[in-house]
Every structure is written in C-alpha cells, then in structure tokens.
Design a protein around this motif. Structure first.
Motif, PDB file in Angstrom:
ATOM      1  N   ASP A 307       0.936  -1.377   0.071  1.00 19.60           N
ATOM      2  CA  ASP A 307      -0.069  -0.025   0.022  1.00 19.60           C
ATOM      3  C   ASP A 307       0.781   1.277   0.103  1.00 19.60           C
ATOM      4  O   ASP A 307       2.208   1.295   0.544  1.00 19.60           O
ATOM      5  CB  ASP A 307      -0.854   0.042   1.366  1.00 19.60           C
ATOM      6  CG  ASP A 307      -0.284  -0.204   2.465  1.00 19.60           C
ATOM      7  OD1 ASP A 307       0.798  -0.673   2.423  1.00 19.60           O
ATOM      8  OD2 ASP A 307      -0.468   0.655   3.452  1.00 19.60           O
ATOM      9  N   GLU A 308       0.212   2.332  -0.460  1.00 15.91           N
ATOM     10  CA  GLU A 308       0.759   3.659  -0.328  1.00 15.91           C
ATOM     11  C   GLU A 308       2.012   4.042  -0.737  1.00 15.91           C
ATOM     12  O   GLU A 308       2.763   4.672  -0.083  1.00 15.91           O
ATOM     13  CB  GLU A 308       0.504   3.974   1.059  1.00 15.91           C
ATOM     14  CG  GLU A 308      -0.908   4.080   1.456  1.00 15.91           C
ATOM     15  CD  GLU A 308      -1.183   4.386   2.805  1.00 15.91           C
ATOM     16  OE1 GLU A 308      -1.892   5.254   3.038  1.00 15.91           O
ATOM     17  OE2 GLU A 308      -0.593   3.829   3.886  1.00 15.91           O
ATOM     18  N   TRP A 357      -2.430  -5.390   0.261  1.00 16.01           N
ATOM     19  CA  TRP A 357      -3.397  -4.363   0.186  1.00 16.01           C
ATOM     20  C   TRP A 357      -3.945  -4.078  -1.138  1.00 16.01           C
ATOM     21  O   TRP A 357      -3.325  -4.699  -2.088  1.00 16.01           O
ATOM     22  CB  TRP A 357      -3.124  -3.228   0.954  1.00 16.01           C
ATOM     23  CG  TRP A 357      -2.618  -3.120   2.250  1.00 16.01           C
ATOM     24  CD1 TRP A 357      -1.174  -3.288   2.814  1.00 16.01           C
ATOM     25  CD2 TRP A 357      -3.657  -3.477   3.390  1.00 16.01           C
ATOM     26  NE1 TRP A 357      -1.374  -3.722   4.015  1.00 16.01           N
ATOM     27  CE2 TRP A 357      -2.674  -3.538   4.575  1.00 16.01           C
ATOM     28  CE3 TRP A 357      -4.924  -3.652   3.635  1.00 16.01           C
ATOM     29  CZ2 TRP A 357      -3.189  -4.024   5.868  1.00 16.01           C
ATOM     30  CZ3 TRP A 357      -5.399  -3.759   4.752  1.00 16.01           C
ATOM     31  CH2 TRP A 357      -4.607  -4.086   5.798  1.00 16.01           C
ATOM     32  N   TRP A 374      -9.260  -2.206   1.099  1.00 20.42           N
ATOM     33  CA  TRP A 374      -9.253  -1.430   2.119  1.00 20.42           C
ATOM     34  C   TRP A 374      -9.979  -0.086   1.774  1.00 20.42           C
ATOM     35  O   TRP A 374     -10.729   0.522   2.510  1.00 20.42           O
ATOM     36  CB  TRP A 374      -7.773  -1.467   2.821  1.00 20.42           C
ATOM     37  CG  TRP A 374      -6.972  -0.478   2.109  1.00 20.42           C
ATOM     38  CD1 TRP A 374      -6.247  -1.112   1.227  1.00 20.42           C
ATOM     39  CD2 TRP A 374      -6.622   0.717   2.265  1.00 20.42           C
ATOM     40  NE1 TRP A 374      -5.285  -0.231   0.601  1.00 20.42           N
ATOM     41  CE2 TRP A 374      -5.471   1.226   1.515  1.00 20.42           C
ATOM     42  CE3 TRP A 374      -6.810   1.831   3.391  1.00 20.42           C
ATOM     43  CZ2 TRP A 374      -4.726   2.362   1.408  1.00 20.42           C
ATOM     44  CZ3 TRP A 374      -6.293   3.226   3.276  1.00 20.42           C
ATOM     45  CH2 TRP A 374      -5.158   3.115   2.366  1.00 20.42           C
ATOM     46  N   TYR A 399     -12.124  -0.222  10.113  1.00 23.33           N
ATOM     47  CA  TYR A 399     -10.735   0.317  10.651  1.00 23.33           C
ATOM     48  C   TYR A 399     -11.298   0.677  12.327  1.00 23.33           C
ATOM     49  O   TYR A 399     -11.899   1.617  12.360  1.00 23.33           O
ATOM     50  CB  TYR A 399     -10.323   1.180  10.082  1.00 23.33           C
ATOM     51  CG  TYR A 399      -9.531   0.857   9.055  1.00 23.33           C
ATOM     52  CD1 TYR A 399      -9.262  -0.334   7.961  1.00 23.33           C
ATOM     53  CD2 TYR A 399      -8.441   1.765   8.313  1.00 23.33           C
ATOM     54  CE1 TYR A 399      -8.489  -0.407   7.220  1.00 23.33           C
ATOM     55  CE2 TYR A 399      -7.541   1.473   7.393  1.00 23.33           C
ATOM     56  CZ  TYR A 399      -7.504   0.235   6.742  1.00 23.33           C
ATOM     57  OH  TYR A 399      -6.757   0.031   5.723  1.00 23.33           O
ATOM     58  N   TRP A 451      -5.005  -0.165  13.634  1.00 26.67           N
ATOM     59  CA  TRP A 451      -3.966   0.542  13.383  1.00 26.67           C
ATOM     60  C   TRP A 451      -3.348   1.256  14.647  1.00 26.67           C
ATOM     61  O   TRP A 451      -4.273   1.761  15.555  1.00 26.67           O
ATOM     62  CB  TRP A 451      -4.056   1.530  11.984  1.00 26.67           C
ATOM     63  CG  TRP A 451      -4.510   0.843  10.859  1.00 26.67           C
ATOM     64  CD1 TRP A 451      -5.974   0.675  10.511  1.00 26.67           C
ATOM     65  CD2 TRP A 451      -3.277   0.256   9.963  1.00 26.67           C
ATOM     66  NE1 TRP A 451      -5.509   0.054   9.178  1.00 26.67           N
ATOM     67  CE2 TRP A 451      -4.159  -0.193   9.004  1.00 26.67           C
ATOM     68  CE3 TRP A 451      -1.941   0.021  10.155  1.00 26.67           C
ATOM     69  CZ2 TRP A 451      -3.520  -0.817   7.890  1.00 26.67           C
ATOM     70  CZ3 TRP A 451      -1.679  -0.745   8.911  1.00 26.67           C
ATOM     71  CH2 TRP A 451      -2.175  -1.093   7.860  1.00 26.67           C
TER      72      TRP A 451
HETATM   73  C1  ACM Z   1      -3.667   0.824   4.790  1.00 32.17           C
HETATM   74  O1  ACM Z   1      -4.636   1.408   5.609  1.00 32.17           O
HETATM   75  N1  ACM Z   1      -2.722   1.780   4.298  1.00 32.17           N
HETATM   76  C2  ACM Z   1      -3.751  -0.241   4.435  1.00 32.17           C
END
Ligand code: ACM
Ligand code: ZN
Length: 722
Positions: A307-308, A357, A374, A399, A451
């Motif tokens: 991800d990201e 992801w 997600w 989340y 998280w």
């Molecule tokens: C994510 O929340 N970056 C998977």
C-alpha cells in the motif's frame, strides 16, 4: 433452519449459531464431571479443562473415549460435519461436541462457554454458582473462511502477552485469522538471525526517555503461533514492500535507492523511502527474510503490504530507471507489479500465496493472490474478475481505530473518516453490492484492522482508564469491543439469521462476559426507547443495554457521573438539551452521555460547533472564565475565528476577550470586548496558529459575564479562514 426464540440462555450466544433446538433438559457441571476425548482431540480436552477450572475451582478428570461414560463432556470426531462446524448436544446425562477436526471442537467449546453462567470466564474461583446448562442441540458452521483481525504491532509495539490476550479475545468470538502488521516505518518487529540490525536498529525509535520499541524473538513467534493454533487462529505475517519500510532501511540503507542513513520514525507519517527495485540485492535480502519467516509461520499466506507507495525515489534512481527500461515499462506503477511478481515467484517455492492491500491488484499480476480491499472498492470487482481472492477490510466499516461516535469525549485514534458505530460494523456485508453471486467463493471473508500509528505520539488525549498504565493496550481493548463481536457475527452467522435487534439483545450479557474475562470495552450509552413531545416538554424513556448496569441521568445540562440520580422510569423534562444519561457498569467504568444535541443550521457559516455556555456558567456582572476545548477543531496552521452566538435567555453575555492555549500555554489572544445577545456586537474573535502539532491539546479561555443577569445560553463556533 430453525431458530428457537424465547430461550434466554441460547439467545445470548454471539455469533449466533445456525440452529438451536431446546430439549427441556439440563446438565450441571460439577466436581465429578469428566472430559472424554477422541484420540486426536487431547489438546482440545486439556484446553476445555483449562477453561473450566479457574472459575469452578475443580480439577477435571480427562480421559480418552472408552466405554460408556456418564456425566461427562465428550469431544468426538465426526467426518460428516463441515470444516470448522460443530454439533453440540446437551442433555441430562452428557454434553457431546462433534466436529470434523479440532477447529470445530474448539468452536463447540466456545459455544458451550456461552451457554454457561457468565462467571465461567472469571480467572478467580466463583463460589455459590450452579454451573447449569440448558438442554439444547446446536448445529453450527461459519459463513466465511477468513474471519480476521489485523493488529499493527509496528507503530506501537504490543508485547507478546498482549498479543496472547488478543488471541483469547478473538477466539472467544470464533475469529480464525490474526494478521500481524510486523513492519512499518516506525519499527521492524521480527527477529531475523541473518540480519541482526533489523531488530538492534530497526526495532527502536526516539532518543533518551522517548526511546521506545521492541520486537518478537523467533522463540516468541513460535510460542504465539502455537498458542494461536490451539485456538484455531492462523497468524499471517505482513512483511511490507516496497513502502512502509523505513525501519529496514534505517538498519540497512543499501536496501533503498539513495542508500542514505535514515532514522526509524518516531512521529507518524508515511516515509517516501522505498526498497530499491533496481538492485538485485533487495531481492536477495527479501529471499533471506522470507526463508526465516516461513520457518516460523506455517500459514500458506504471506502478506506483502503493497500500500501507499509513492514513487519519487524510484523516479530518481538510476537502478530503478534501468530496470524499467530493460523491462520496457512506462510507469513506476508497473515496476511495483514487477516487484510483486518477483516476490510471488520467490515465495511460490515455499508453497505460499501472497496477500496484499488492494494496490497490488493490477493487470499483469498473473499468479493468484489475495487482495485486501481497504480503500478502493472497485478493486473487489477487478480482483474477482482476474481470478484472485479477496478479503474485505473496508476502512469505513472495519478500521477499528476510528472513533465509534462523535460524542464529545469519544476516544479517537485516527480521525480522517467519520465514526464507525457498532451498528455500522454489524450492517457490513462482505458480499458487497454489485459483486456477482458467482464470485462469492472468491470472497474469503472480512477482517477488522487496528492501526496504532496514532498511538506513538499521543493523539489520543482522552483518558479512559483510572490509572494511566498500559494506556495503549487499554485503548486497543476499547476500540476492539464491542465492535469485534459485531464483526464476528458478520463473518460467522448466516446473513438470513442476522438481526441488529437480536444482536443488541444478545450483547447485553456479552458485556458481562468481557468483564468476567478481563477484556476492556467501550460501554454503550443507554438506548433511547422513546422521546415523546408532551405539553411543556418531553418524556424520555431509556433502556439499559448492559445487563446488570445502572442508568444515571441529569436534567440540568451538567454531565452525569456515577453519583447522579438512578433512572428507574420514564423522565419528564422541559428542555431536551438539559437531559443527559450514562450507563454505569461500575465506579471505574461508564459510558459517554446520551444527549440531544441541538442543531443550528443557521450558524453553519461560523464554522464548527466547538463549545457552549449555559446559565450555570454565567454570573451577573461578574467575570468568569469559560474553557472551550478546541482540540480536533484546530487542525493545522492558519487564521481562525471564534464566534459567540446567543441561542436563548433574555440577558446578554459580555465577552472580555479570549486567550488561546496549546498544551496549557497561551500562544495567542484577542482581548477586545464583545456582546452575544439578541443584538450581537463584535462577537467574533480572531487568532493565528503557526505552531500546530499533531496530538497537541488546544483550549480557548474566554472571560465572560452576564449583563444585568445570567439568563443567557449560547454556542461557540470556530472557523478557519481560507
Ligand atoms: C492502509 O490502511 N494503508 C492499508
Ligand atoms: Zn532504486
């Protein structure tokens, strides 16, 4: 399928089983009850004894299945029962749990625990309890094969003991997958013997007293994996590539494109450093890491993050650019697909499937993978069409670091999306709208995510525990329960049997189970049953939704506490905004208030509702200080305006100026005089913020007095000027 209702025992089971039939008998566990097991179920039998012994105070005799055994709990293999399913029969002579394997037996045991008085979860001996179980026969099996939770142990390091507790929390609700987010910019948490700096350097951040971190030794991981396996939980490690890897790069700079020394992050942001995809040494490193990781984690899945990734570094790197040219690729995104494919072929020799992801789901990823959807819901459609499997981890439903409500005082970690209520989680359907029924087998299930990026620098300001110890763990519990119980029902219970009303009913005793088991949770507010307008006011009727708790309330606009009046019957009040009620479980554990915020659409132009004053805050012609909590309303540097707006009462409020405080220190003020009343004058105050810090507490203090009386009520709005 039949569901017998009106059974106060069986109705309390979460997640709800497929079929429950009462038989009018009952079985009482006593000192002489034996636990009898089929050969391969010895571990489950020992575990059952471990579950029953502390609260009952008895040592149970455990024996292999032989001749007829009366007054026993029998664990037995039956091949005809579906995977992870079980049948549980309770009559006056015996309790029998049948399943295909230990997994189903374990779930039968969990259901049995929920048929017993809630005190069975207590770790201390409970005297004077009859351990009676109502006679039932239950047939049950899960709806989805992937019933998961993700724990971010990188941003905040949760010790092994907490992870074990988390496994207990999950297994009580029949979840079977623990995804450990082991690696991120803020810490590498997995011991790799060939690369000792990953943990000697990469597991630690900050300096001096702010130094923090930790990691799991390989021995810790073996212990966790075994502990989880006995409870039918598979641990899936996440070893992120190519972004979220600063901790590894801090340990071994050669893994990055620029090879410059960097530090493990101690404030949350997503680092732009990536593993270099141009250098073969990156793949050699990952091959070694996977090699060791796979000796620890038997799961057939390996989560590779994905991800990201922002490609700035790859764009500037000669190695990465050469790789692109050699492969004939036009965009860096394609280079990430290449990266993922290299890893796929690397892990394939170990028989592993990659999970990632939703960013990993791209045309060109040829081997089958599992996409965790997600944020980009379209990827659910793309992935299934391309033949991949998916797991739903929708950030706006699952989340759990997002707050449950927008009630003032609600505990927040992440704040970049609206609250996720218990009901919202309950309403989640993994078979999302628009996804064709034919793809149902590819929807493996759903997973909650916790998280901890907002835990590392204290954005969470509200205290929810009387003692400030293990606060991150306390927050984790608070974010988890009751929402994880709702998730459990989403992924376990047949959708045709799901009902929010029934779930709420059954939750009443689940809160007691959390208490007995020592699991923290968010106490729900009282439920509003009726709000009826009558002559001169309203009648409010409430229901207590935590079995055995009290509702306490106020009618003067002051926040209720554990000493406020106890609610016993519907209350008549004149103004809705003066009523508040809380659920009190015990003196240390109570809910946020149920209250009736008044909406002022006409004030929207003044920004966001941030505070209020009431008659009680005002003295006639005498200056008082009014404190306004602006944390969360001040979100970045800029010019702000605060406006005092009269709502009711026949006197005016005089404001003698405001000060603005960050972490209890004044950094700005506007000391002019203003009036809030029917005809306001100069009632807007201005200030600048140029010292914004994530996690800082902002308070505005105003000096106020009532002009010729104190009959004044109003609201305070804050706006950031564009
Ligand atoms: C994510 O929340 N970056 C998977
Ligand atoms: Zn590079």
């Amino acid at each position: 399928m039949s569901l017998i209702t009106g059974n106060s025992f069986a109705q309390d089971i979460v997640p709800l089983p497929r079929e429950i039939i009462k038989n009018g008998q009952s079985f009482t566990i006593d000192n002489n009850t034996k636990i009898i097991y089929d050969k391969e179920l010895k571990n489950q039998a020992v575990l059952l004894a471990d579950f029953l012994s502390p609260a009952t105070g008895w040592d149970f005799e455990i024996a292999e299945l032989g001749n007829t055994n009366t007054h026993s709990i029998v664990l037995k293999i039956a091949d005809r029962i579906p995977m992870e399913g079980y049948e549980l029969t309770v009559d006056k002579n015996q309790i029998i749990i049948l399943a295909k394997s230990g997994a189903g037996i374990f779930y039968g045991i969990q259901t049995l625990m929920q048929l017993l008085p809630v005190e069975i979860y207590n770790k201390q001996r409970q005297r004077n309890i009859t351990w009676e179980i109502e006679g039932v026969s239950i047939k049950d099996k899960p709806g989805y094969v992937w019933r998961g939770m993700m724990l971010d142990v990188s941003r905040y390091f949760f010790e092994k003991d907490y992870v074990m507790k988390y496994i207990d929390m999950m297994s009580m609700y029949k979840l079977n997958t623990l995804h450990l987010h082991l690696i991120d910019d803020s810490g590498w948490r997995l011991e790799i013997k060939k690369y000792p700096r990953l943990t000697s350097v990469g597991a630690w951040s900050g300096e001096g007293v702010a130094r923090q971190g930790g990691f799991y030794t390989q021995e810790d991981i073996r212990e966790l994996v075994a502990y989880a396996a006995l409870r039918n939980i598979e641990i899936i490690p996440e070893i992120e590539v190519p972004a979220h890897t600063l901790a590894a790069i801090a340990a071994y700079p050669y893994l990055s494109c620029r090879e410059k020394p960097v530090k493990v992050q101690d404030q949350h942001s997503i680092s732009r450093e990536l593993y270099c995809v141009g250098k073969e040494s990156t793949f050699e490193f990952l091959d070694d890491v996977f090699e060791e990781a796979f000796q620890l984690f038997p799961s057939k899945f390996i989560h590779i993050g994905g991800d990201e990734a922002r490609y700035d570094r790859w764009k500037e790197c000669s190695h990465c650019q050469k790789r692109m040219a050699d492969l004939g690729l036009k965009e860096e995104a394609e280079l990430q697909v290449y990266f993922n494919q290299r890893i796929q072929s690397m892990v394939k020799k170990h028989g592993k499937t990659i999970v990632g992801w939703d960013e990993i789901i791209e045309e060109g990823l040829e081997d089958k993978a599992v996409g965790m959807v997600w944020h980009n819901k379209k990827k659910a459609f793309t992935a299934t069409k391309l033949g991949h499997d998916i797991v739903m981890v929708f950030s706006d439903y699952l989340y759990f670091d997002f707050p449950e409500s927008s009630i003032p005082g609600e505990v927040k970690a992440a704040t970049w999306m609206p609250p996720i209520s218990l009901e919202k989680v309950y309403q989640f359907n993994p078979l999302i709208e628009g996804l064709d029924e034919k793809y149902r087998p590819q929807v493996l299930g759903a997973q909650g995510a916790l998280w901890s990026d907002q835990f590392i620098h204290g954005t969470i300001l509200q205290e929810i525990a009387p003692i400030n110890e293990n606060r991150s763990e306390v927050y984790m519990d608070y974010f988890t329960f009751p929402r994880m119980s709702a998730l459990a029902e989403v992924v376990w219970t047949n959708r045709s049997l799901q009902s929010w009303e029934s779930f709420q009913q059954r939750m009443q005793t689940q809160y007691n189970r959390y208490d007995q088991a020592g699991f923290g949770y968010r106490v729900p507010q009282p439920k509003l049953i009726k709000k009826e307008k009558v002559e001169g006011g309203f009648i409010i009727e409430l229901e207590n939704i935590v079995h055995g708790a009290e509702i306490r309330f106020t009618t003067d606009g002051i926040k209720p506490n554990i000493h406020s009046e106890i609610y016993t019957k519907p209350i008549e009040i004149s103004r809705l905004q003066d009523f508040q009620a809380i659920t009190v479980v015990n003196r240390h554990h109570y809910s946020l208030p149920l209250y009736f915020p008044v909406a002022y659409p006409e004030f929207e132009k003044f920004g966001k509702l941030t505070g209020e004053w009431r008659v009680k805050d005002v003295l006639a012609d005498q200056v008082m200080e009014l404190e306004i909590n602006a944390t969360g309303k001040i979100k970045k540097n800029g010019s702000y305006e605060v406006t005092f707006l009269h709502t009711d009462g026949d006197t005016q409020l005089k404001i003698e100026g405001i000060t603005v405080n960050k972490n209890r220190k004044i950094f700005a003020d506007d000391m002019h005089s203003g009036i809030a009343g029917e005809q306001p004058e100069s009632n807007t105050y201005s200030f600048e913020v140029d010292n914004y810090e994530t996690g800082a507490e902002f308070k505005i203090k105003a000096n106020i007095s009532g002009v010729g009386g104190n009959n004044s009520n109003g609201v305070i709005y804050i706006k950031m000027k564009e």
